[in-house]
Design an enzyme around this catalytic site. Structure first.
Site, PDB file in Angstrom:
ATOM      1  N   ARG A  37       0.859  -1.181   0.000  1.00  0.00           N
ATOM      2  CA  ARG A  37       0.000   0.000   0.000  1.00  0.00           C
ATOM      3  C   ARG A  37       0.897   1.233   0.000  1.00  0.00           C
ATOM      4  O   ARG A  37       2.111   1.123   0.084  1.00  0.00           O
ATOM      5  CB  ARG A  37      -1.026  -0.001   1.150  1.00  0.00           C
ATOM      6  N   GLY A  38       0.262   2.409  -0.110  1.00  0.00           N
ATOM      7  CA  GLY A  38       1.037   3.643  -0.275  1.00  0.00           C
ATOM      8  C   GLY A  38       1.091   3.942  -1.767  1.00  0.00           C
ATOM      9  O   GLY A  38       1.434   3.044  -2.566  1.00  0.00           O
ATOM     10  N   ALA A  39       0.741   5.194  -2.148  1.00  0.00           N
ATOM     11  CA  ALA A  39       0.529   5.506  -3.564  1.00  0.00           C
ATOM     12  C   ALA A  39       1.714   5.140  -4.481  1.00  0.00           C
ATOM     13  O   ALA A  39       1.541   4.417  -5.468  1.00  0.00           O
ATOM     14  CB  ALA A  39       0.155   6.977  -3.696  1.00  0.00           C
TER      15      ALA A  39
ATOM     16  N   ASN B  21      -5.422  12.419   0.987  1.00  0.00           N
ATOM     17  CA  ASN B  21      -4.490  11.550   1.722  1.00  0.00           C
ATOM     18  C   ASN B  21      -5.297  10.745   2.735  1.00  0.00           C
ATOM     19  O   ASN B  21      -6.520  10.904   2.859  1.00  0.00           O
ATOM     20  CB  ASN B  21      -3.392  12.383   2.399  1.00  0.00           C
ATOM     21  N   LYS B  22      -4.617   9.881   3.442  1.00  0.00           N
ATOM     22  CA  LYS B  22      -5.258   8.977   4.395  1.00  0.00           C
ATOM     23  C   LYS B  22      -6.283   9.697   5.267  1.00  0.00           C
ATOM     24  O   LYS B  22      -6.032  10.800   5.750  1.00  0.00           O
ATOM     25  CB  LYS B  22      -4.161   8.330   5.259  1.00  0.00           C
TER      26      LYS B  22
ATOM     27  N   GLN C 175      -1.645   2.166   9.961  1.00  0.00           N
ATOM     28  CA  GLN C 175      -0.364   2.309   9.235  1.00  0.00           C
ATOM     29  C   GLN C 175       0.662   3.073  10.057  1.00  0.00           C
ATOM     30  O   GLN C 175       1.860   2.883   9.886  1.00  0.00           O
ATOM     31  CB  GLN C 175      -0.590   3.060   7.907  1.00  0.00           C
TER      32      GLN C 175
ATOM     33  N   ARG D 155      -7.536  -0.060  -6.527  1.00  0.00           N
ATOM     34  CA  ARG D 155      -7.674   1.053  -5.586  1.00  0.00           C
ATOM     35  C   ARG D 155      -7.769   2.349  -6.388  1.00  0.00           C
ATOM     36  O   ARG D 155      -6.859   2.672  -7.151  1.00  0.00           O
ATOM     37  CB  ARG D 155      -6.477   1.086  -4.609  1.00  0.00           C
TER      38      ARG D 155
ATOM     39  N   ASP E  91      -2.085  10.757  -1.823  1.00  0.00           N
ATOM     40  CA  ASP E  91      -2.440   9.772  -2.852  1.00  0.00           C
ATOM     41  C   ASP E  91      -2.753  10.434  -4.173  1.00  0.00           C
ATOM     42  O   ASP E  91      -2.597   9.840  -5.230  1.00  0.00           O
ATOM     43  CB  ASP E  91      -3.634   8.939  -2.394  1.00  0.00           C
TER      44      ASP E  91
HETATM   45  O1  MRU Z   1      -4.405   3.210   2.368  1.00  0.00           O
HETATM   46  P1  MRU Z   1      -2.924   3.419   2.229  1.00  0.00           P
HETATM   47  O2  MRU Z   1      -2.125   2.844   3.326  1.00  0.00           O
HETATM   48  O3  MRU Z   1      -2.452   2.999   0.855  1.00  0.00           O
HETATM   49  O4  MRU Z   1      -2.773   5.004   2.290  1.00  0.00           O
HETATM   50  C1  MRU Z   1      -1.490   5.551   2.155  1.00  0.00           C
HETATM   51  C2  MRU Z   1      -1.438   7.015   2.363  1.00  0.00           C
HETATM   52  O5  MRU Z   1      -2.429   7.643   2.644  1.00  0.00           O
HETATM   53  C3  MRU Z   1      -0.113   7.684   2.135  1.00  0.00           C
HETATM   54  O6  MRU Z   1      -0.004   8.832   2.918  1.00  0.00           O
HETATM   55  C4  MRU Z   1       0.020   8.073   0.657  1.00  0.00           C
HETATM   56  O7  MRU Z   1      -0.241   6.983  -0.174  1.00  0.00           O
HETATM   57  C5  MRU Z   1       1.365   8.615   0.345  1.00  0.00           C
HETATM   58  S1  MRU Z   1       2.607   7.404   0.481  1.00  0.00           S
HETATM   59  C6  MRU Z   1       4.097   8.081   0.054  1.00  0.00           C
END
Ligand code: MRU
Length: 344
Positions: A46-48, A244-245, A193, A86, A234
């Site tokens: 996970r993470g963009a 973002n999250k 996370q 996603r 994201d």
């Molecule tokens: O749901 P996730 O864990 O994929 O969400 C991740 C985030 O919100 C991060 O802050 C974002 O993807 C940036 S990662 C460099």
């Protein structure tokens, strides 16, 4: 961080299973695009930026054994499957689009050479992400005093990227520049996370980290315990609205209330100039179980309604600056983000 988030090895993709961290370090191996898509959907990775890299590698795997017209038809299926995993992280669509352009330019190749070319592109996306994070980190590090304490949300670290991280990349770069930096990590309900992943990777790098529950951030800000907030994104719209999250937006409101700078670390691949504002960013909603269960155990009554948006949108007016690999964007973002994008 020594542990690899994602790796291409012997025509397979290996990923550390982030659902099991910090308890267990299990590496999973995927040999076909469907496996990679499932890994993205279920948050093994996970993470963009990391899911962008995974999608590129998945796209390469999906084309193994195909050439010409058949490769084009196959790619439609591969692309549709990966894109559906996603919706919010624009890096995923960005990486699949890039793979598609490479495919279209190489339809004259036989299947072995086409596969090699696609693999090469996926690896280039991986390597570039690493370089982008280091460059972004260096720009961001200049914003930090020494000593500095940073509040962050979710995980925008090595685990969310090809390595090094965006928000945590800024912290790593500041340390490499000789600055003393400590971190407060929001737990980040409901997937944790922050407490599971950010705390784990910072501990591995011996960076001082204090975990707080999300509802403690206002107290930390009010007590003047942090110098700034740094988060990832994201997808950031052309006007500087930041998806973002979930829980990022209230953090930005609280940071403004307490006069604390709110920075967003955003590789240019996360900036979507086709989205005019945050209103057009698709927001993923996830399984209600993530909210009503805790560590696999039900904690809310059966049958209760649940709302589980995975991301929120922070209005541009609350964002002090956006840190990219080509420099720091300041308001008005509709101008500064476009200038940085055009710079390349
Ligand atoms: O749901 P996730 O864990 O994929 O969400 C991740 C985030 O919100 C991060 O802050 C974002 O993807 C940036 S990662 C460099």
């Amino acid at each position: 961080m020594a542990v690899k988030t994602i790796e291409w090895r012997a025509d397979s993709v290996r990923m550390i299973d982030q659902r099991l961290l910090p308890g267990r370090e299990v590496v999973r191996t995927y040999r076909d695009f469907r496996g990679v898509a499932e890994a993205i959907r279920t948050m093994v990775i996970r993470g963009a930026p990391a899911i962008g890299v995974a999608a590129a590698m998945g796209a390469a795997l999906g084309l193994k054994g195909f050439a010409g017209e058949k490769a084009l038809t196959r790619f439609k299926l591969v692309s549709k499957t990966l894109r559906a995993t996603r919706p919010t992280a624009v890096n995923l669509a960005w990486a699949v689009d890039r793979m598609e352009r490479v495919l279209e330019a190489n339809l004259h190749l036989d299947k072995d050479h086409l596969f090699r070319r696609m693999r090469e592109e996926a690896l280039a996306i991986y390597r570039e992400d690493l370089a982008v994070n280091k460059s972004l980190g260096r720009y961001g590090a200049e914003l930090l005093a020494s000593p500095a304490t940073v509040l962050t949300h979710c995980n925008a670290g090595a685990l969310a990227t090809a390595g090094y991280g965006t928000a945590l990349g800024v912290i790593r770069a500041a340390r490499e520049a000789g600055k003393r930096v400590a971190v407060y990590a929001d737990e980040t309900r409901p997937f944790l996370q922050g407490s599971r992943l950010t705390a784990w990777e910072l501990r591995k790098d011996h960076i001082p980290v204090t975990v707080i529950a999300d509802n403690m951030a206002a107290t930390v800000l009010a007590k003047g315990r942090v110098n700034c907030v740094i988060v990832g994104t994201d997808r950031t719209a052309a006007n500087g609205d930041v998806a973002n999250k979930i829980g990022t937006y209230p953090l930005a409101v609280m940071a403004r209330r307490h006069g604390v700078p709110f920075y967003v670390a955003a590789p240019l691949s996360s900036i979507d100039l086709n989205c005019e504002s945050g209103e057009s960013i698709p927001i993923e909603e996830r399984d209600p179980k993530e909210v009503v269960e805790f560590a696999g155990k039900r904690v809310a009554p059966n049958g209760v309604a649940v709302f589980n948006p995975a991301f929120d949108v922070t209005p541009a007016e609350l964002v002090t600056a956006i840190i990219t690999e080509r420099g720091i964007a300041r308001p008005p973002y509709s101008q500064s983000l476009r200038e940085l994008k055009d710079k390349g």
